[in-house]
Scaffold this motif. Structure first.
Motif, mmCIF file in Angstrom:
data_model
loop_
_atom_site.group_PDB
_atom_site.id
_atom_site.type_symbol
_atom_site.label_atom_id
_atom_site.label_comp_id
_atom_site.label_asym_id
_atom_site.label_seq_id
_atom_site.Cartn_x
_atom_site.Cartn_y
_atom_site.Cartn_z
ATOM 1 N N ILE A 94 33.030 41.274 50.387
ATOM 2 C CA ILE A 94 31.833 40.232 49.964
ATOM 3 C C ILE A 94 31.926 39.802 48.595
ATOM 4 N N LEU A 95 31.603 40.617 47.694
ATOM 5 C CA LEU A 95 31.324 40.349 46.231
ATOM 6 C C LEU A 95 32.523 39.920 45.568
ATOM 7 N N SER A 96 33.809 40.528 46.184
ATOM 8 C CA SER A 96 35.067 40.228 45.595
ATOM 9 C C SER A 96 35.539 38.585 45.754
ATOM 10 N N ARG A 97 34.879 38.196 46.906
ATOM 11 C CA ARG A 97 35.233 36.771 47.228
ATOM 12 C C ARG A 97 34.521 35.716 46.175
ATOM 13 N N HIS A 98 33.499 36.425 45.683
ATOM 14 C CA HIS A 98 32.733 35.402 44.775
ATOM 15 C C HIS A 98 32.865 35.923 43.327
ATOM 16 N N ASP A 99 33.714 37.095 43.055
ATOM 17 C CA ASP A 99 33.826 37.450 41.548
ATOM 18 C C ASP A 99 32.690 38.012 41.171
ATOM 19 N N LEU A 100 31.833 38.717 42.117
ATOM 20 C CA LEU A 100 30.722 39.488 41.656
ATOM 21 C C LEU A 100 30.799 40.753 41.401
ATOM 22 N N ARG A 101 29.751 41.374 40.758
ATOM 23 C CA ARG A 101 29.691 42.887 40.713
ATOM 24 C C ARG A 101 28.554 43.257 41.461
ATOM 25 N N GLY A 102 28.394 44.347 42.109
ATOM 26 C CA GLY A 102 27.103 44.961 42.621
ATOM 27 C C GLY A 102 26.631 45.786 41.655
ATOM 28 N N PHE A 103 25.245 45.863 41.574
ATOM 29 C CA PHE A 103 24.604 46.562 40.801
ATOM 30 C C PHE A 103 23.694 47.764 41.582
ATOM 31 N N VAL A 104 23.903 49.054 41.812
ATOM 32 C CA VAL A 104 23.451 49.927 42.817
ATOM 33 C C VAL A 104 22.309 50.434 42.186
ATOM 34 N N GLU A 105 21.024 50.438 42.627
ATOM 35 C CA GLU A 105 19.783 50.795 41.872
ATOM 36 C C GLU A 105 19.117 52.069 42.808
ATOM 37 N N PRO A 106 19.548 53.169 42.369
ATOM 38 C CA PRO A 106 18.852 54.246 43.276
ATOM 39 C C PRO A 106 17.249 54.242 42.941
ATOM 40 N N LEU A 107 16.547 54.464 44.066
ATOM 41 C CA LEU A 107 14.983 54.521 43.773
ATOM 42 C C LEU A 107 14.683 55.732 44.005
ATOM 43 N N GLY A 108 13.724 56.227 42.948
ATOM 44 C CA GLY A 108 13.517 57.566 42.863
ATOM 45 C C GLY A 108 12.204 58.169 43.599
ATOM 46 N N PHE A 109 11.705 57.286 44.386
ATOM 47 C CA PHE A 109 10.591 57.492 45.429
ATOM 48 C C PHE A 109 10.799 58.901 46.232
ATOM 49 N N PRO A 110 10.031 59.834 46.590
ATOM 50 C CA PRO A 110 10.390 60.934 47.426
ATOM 51 C C PRO A 110 11.027 60.558 48.765
#
Length: 275
Positions: free
Chosen positions: A132-148
């Motif tokens: 999906i992102l490649s079709r729009h020439d975008l990056r994905g920014f993965v944000e791990p969430l530290g909640f238990p």
């Protein structure tokens, strides 16, 4: 080799009552080079292409970079609905002239998947999002969430999945100082980091694993998250991207003069880093 220069950005969470053009205009007045738009700030969210185009036009006029729209959630629980959401968000990021899409994992105490199932879900989502992102020439920014109760707590898990699939060029990390501390993670991945989010927690009665979004303030002298040390380490390790303020506390959102508060926080961070 010289250490990268500190570059601030404004996430729309600094003042959700501003419209997207107002956020961009404040950034320009403050000499801040970039903004992060959001799809979860009520009436000021980026929820359609016209709003995204208007924000992008204003950003271009003022020389402000749009870093992202925040966020696709829960990105790691893939479905036809998630695919449609991802496509729509990618279209909006592209319309705004943005760089990428922030990706947040499921946070749910009732989610009982095994470690293997979580890894499989993460890998499926990354592969689908790559297309999906490649079709729009975008990056994905993965944000791990530290909640238990988060289904993806650490950057190490995200990096392992991204590198295992050979998708390093498509996906980077969000290093969030709040979630880094909340997860108890000690590893820094400056080279894989595409965005940094900062906020401060000051309440001395709250343990790191009990911290929640409403506790997140602007960074100041009573900060318990050690934002300055985290930033010092990231910059020393070569991170050269933007550092984006992302406070969630209602006390911050209700400030009469958020610009003055932001300037004070920027001055504190700069002084701590010697910038």
């Amino acid at each position: 080799m010289a250490q990268p220069t500190l570059k601030f950005s404004l996430n729309h969470m600094v003042c959700p009552r501003w419209t997207p053009p107002q956020l961009i205009e404040v950034a320009a007045v403050m000499g801040v080079g970039a903004v992060e738009l959001r799809n979860d700030v009520g009436a000021n969210s980026i929820l359609d292409l016209d709003t995204a185009r208007a924000a992008g036009q204003r950003a271009r006029e003022l020389g402000i970079e749009v870093l992202s729209i925040n966020a696709l959630y829960p990105f790691n629980i893939w479905s036809a609905e998630r695919a449609a959401q991802a496509e729509a968000l990618a279209e909006r990021v592209a319309a705004a002239g943005g760089r990428g899409l922030v990706l947040c994992p499921l946070v749910d105490a009732n989610y009982s998947a095994s470690a293997e199932e979580k890894r499989a879900g993460l890998e499926q989502a990354l592969l689908e999002l790559d297309a999906i992102l490649s079709r729009h020439d975008l990056r994905g920014f993965v944000e791990p969430l530290g909640f238990p109760i988060s289904s993806l707590r650490t950057k190490a898990e995200a990096v392992a999945a991204i590198e295992g699939l050979g998708l390093e060029r498509r996906f980077g990390l969000v290093h969030d100082t709040f979630h880094h501390q909340g997860a108890g993670e000690t590893a820094f991945f400056a080279g894989q980091t595409g965005l940094v989010h900062i906020s401060g927690v000051e309440d001395p009665a709250i343990g790191f694993e009990a911290m929640l979004d409403p506790h997140r303030l602007l960074v100041g002298e009573r900060d318990r998250l050690d934002n300055v040390s985290q930033l010092r380490r990231l910059l020393a390790d070569g991170y050269d991207g933007y550092v984006s303020f992302e406070p969630f506390a209602e006390t911050v959102h209700a400030l009469e003069d958020p610009v003055a508060a932001l300037k004070q926080s920027m001055a504190y961070v700069r002084a701590g880093l010697g910038h």
